[in-house]
Write an enzyme that holds these catalytic residues in place. Structure first.
Site, mmCIF file in Angstrom:
data_model
loop_
_atom_site.group_PDB
_atom_site.id
_atom_site.type_symbol
_atom_site.label_atom_id
_atom_site.label_comp_id
_atom_site.label_asym_id
_atom_site.label_seq_id
_atom_site.Cartn_x
_atom_site.Cartn_y
_atom_site.Cartn_z
ATOM 1 N N HIS A 133 -1.832 8.144 5.993
ATOM 2 C CA HIS A 133 -2.190 6.829 5.462
ATOM 3 C C HIS A 133 -3.582 6.431 5.959
ATOM 4 C CE1 HIS A 133 -1.542 3.002 3.596
ATOM 5 N NE2 HIS A 133 -1.688 2.344 4.740
ATOM 6 N N HIS A 172 -9.764 2.252 0.677
ATOM 7 C CA HIS A 172 -8.328 2.034 0.527
ATOM 8 C C HIS A 172 -8.033 1.445 -0.849
ATOM 9 C CE1 HIS A 172 -4.265 1.388 1.250
ATOM 10 N NE2 HIS A 172 -4.283 0.522 2.254
ATOM 11 N N GLU A 211 0.307 5.962 13.498
ATOM 12 C CA GLU A 211 0.701 7.067 12.623
ATOM 13 C C GLU A 211 0.497 8.415 13.305
ATOM 14 O OE1 GLU A 211 -0.007 8.823 8.103
ATOM 15 O OE2 GLU A 211 -1.481 7.437 8.960
ATOM 16 N N CYS A 238 0.802 -1.221 0.000
ATOM 17 C CA CYS A 238 0.000 0.000 0.000
ATOM 18 C C CYS A 238 0.837 1.275 0.000
ATOM 19 C CB CYS A 238 -0.966 -0.017 1.179
ATOM 20 S SG CYS A 238 -2.040 -1.461 1.151
ATOM 21 N N PHE A 271 2.050 -3.351 3.937
ATOM 22 C CA PHE A 271 2.449 -4.635 4.502
ATOM 23 C C PHE A 271 3.903 -4.921 4.119
ATOM 24 C CE2 PHE A 271 -1.987 -6.897 4.636
ATOM 25 C CZ PHE A 271 -2.382 -6.017 5.630
ATOM 26 N N LYS A 328 -9.188 8.608 2.983
ATOM 27 C CA LYS A 328 -9.677 7.239 2.798
ATOM 28 C C LYS A 328 -11.051 7.048 3.439
ATOM 29 C CE LYS A 328 -5.286 4.702 2.322
ATOM 30 N NZ LYS A 328 -4.302 5.773 2.585
#
Length: 413
Positions: A303, A339, A314, A163, A400, A334
């Protein structure tokens, strides 16, 4: 080092299939979520996603291009066509080796791979695969097809960093141009992962929201009851151009890409480092490269996928690095798009650039009750868009495998 500017934008998203539609729906705080229509999800735990709607590839693609490409490549070519048109570049007057493509995807041709393999398993074991099976699903084919469609013969490859991919592709394009190895690079990311295997796989990991009865508000970063991300799809394309080249042709310049950085958590396959060390370092390195301080950043597009751990890690990292800067506003887009996986960074780069251009910060929607663990000193734009002069915008993307990637865009002077 040469300066790098953004001279064209293109988008295919759950909020619209042009940059104009995407931007307008974002600042209006609209949700792109809906029931899954790509396949029958009745037996799945998740029945909703943020799908691209009313997509007509024939707007930019030929019959043969459509027939020979997976949906993720169609999204890529479509958005690239829009971005190149927006840039005003006259490619026929350029040396084709001066213009390249650096694209990104997290999963590649999932639709092609799944459908071909499932058809094979229904038969008697005799291999009957489409001749375009492999070319359609391999991850590099989007960049290859963009180059073939527009005759771009320079640098051409695909980045894959889950991502974080959209940001890493843009960062690579930035660095190649800065080093003088290209004049123009089409960069961004695309994803078409609303498929049975993808939805099923992320569901079994408990990474996705299961709010089937309230899907429009399921993507809710920072909410106390957030329960996972909402799958999205689409593409974002940016035209990165060497400044002197853009200036010489009188191009419209949206913004300058001032800094970019990547780090790794080296911690866990899917979870972020609990102290956010990699994310903090990526932001700090990008700031250093841009030659600015934390107080210079006006807006962060985080993110923020709406996962319980990720959102908090974050924000804690941002709070630690920025030390409660009162000039800083944050909004998690998002909440509207879902996403987009490997396309997320590119789509959010576009929103960051449009925020600079228009002096408007899109909102974070779907906040019902803020997580009490979120640092109190942070200014998070909730509910409605906010007008603000933005000189610098920072955009984060994490993936990931522990990938962290940060981009910093600057108002063009």
């Amino acid at each position: 080092m040469k300066r790098v500017v953004i001279t064209g934008l293109g988008a295919v998203t759950p909020l619209g299939n042009t940059v104009g539609e995407f931007w307008q729906n974002s600042i209006n705080g609209n949700s792109g979520a809906g029931k899954i229509t790509h396949f029958d999800s009745e037996k799945f735990k998740v029945h909703f996603a943020c799908e691209v709607k009313n997509f007509d590839p024939k707007t930019y693609l030929t019959h043969n291009e459509i027939k020979r490409s997976d949906l993720f490549s169609q999204y890529a070519m479509y958005s690239a066509a829009e971005a190149l048109k927006d840039s005003g570049l006259e490619l026929e007057k350029m040396d084709p080796f001066d213009t390249g493509v650096i694209w990104g995807t997290g999963q590649g041709g999932m639709w092609t791979f799944e459908s071909e393999v499932m058809e094979f398993t229904k038969g008697d074991g005799t291999p009957r695969f489409n001749p375009f099976f492999v070319p359609k699903f391999i991850a590099n084919m989007a960049s290859g097809m963009i180059s073939m469609k527009f005759g771009l013969q320079g640098i051409n490859y695909t980045t894959i960093s889950a991502c974080a991919t959209g940001n890493t592709a843009i960062m690579d394009a930035f660095n190649y141009i800065r080093l003088g190895k290209a004049k123009v690079i089409v960069s961004g990311g695309s994803e078409a992962a609303i498929t049975p295997a993808s939805i099923g796989g992320f569901s079994i990991m408990k990474a996705m929201s299961t709010r089937n009865d309230d899907f429009a508000t399921a993507s809710r970063p920072y909410d106390a009851e957030r329960d996972g991300f909402v799958m999205g799809e689409g593409a974002g394309a940016l035209i990165l151009e060497e400044y002197e080249h853009a200036k010489a042709r009188g191009a419209k310049i949206y913004a300058e890409l001032a800094g970019a950085a990547m780090t790794a958590d080296a911690y866990h396959m899917t979870a972020p480092h609990p102290e956010g060390t990699g994310a903090i370092k990526a932001m700090q390195l990008a700031l250093n490269e841009a030659g600015i301080n934390t107080e210079d950043i006006d807006y962060i597009n985080p993110h923020a996928t709406s996962t319980p751990m990720g959102d908090l890690v974050e924000l804690n990292g941002i709070n630690k690095l920025f030390k409660g800067s009162r000039n800083l506003d944050i909004s998690a887009t998002k909440s509207m798009t879902g996403h987009l996986l490997g396309a997320a960074g590119a789509a959010e780069a576009i929103l960051s650039i449009k925020a600079i251009e228009n002096g408007i910060i899109p909102p974070t929607i779907n906040l019902h009750r803020i997580d009490e663990n979120i640092p109190k000193d942070l200014n998070i734009v909730f509910g409605k868009a906010k007008e603000k002069n933005i000189n610098y915008a920072l955009s984060n993307a994490f993936g990931f495998g522990g990938h962290n990637a940060t981009l910093i865009f600057k108002k063009f002077q």
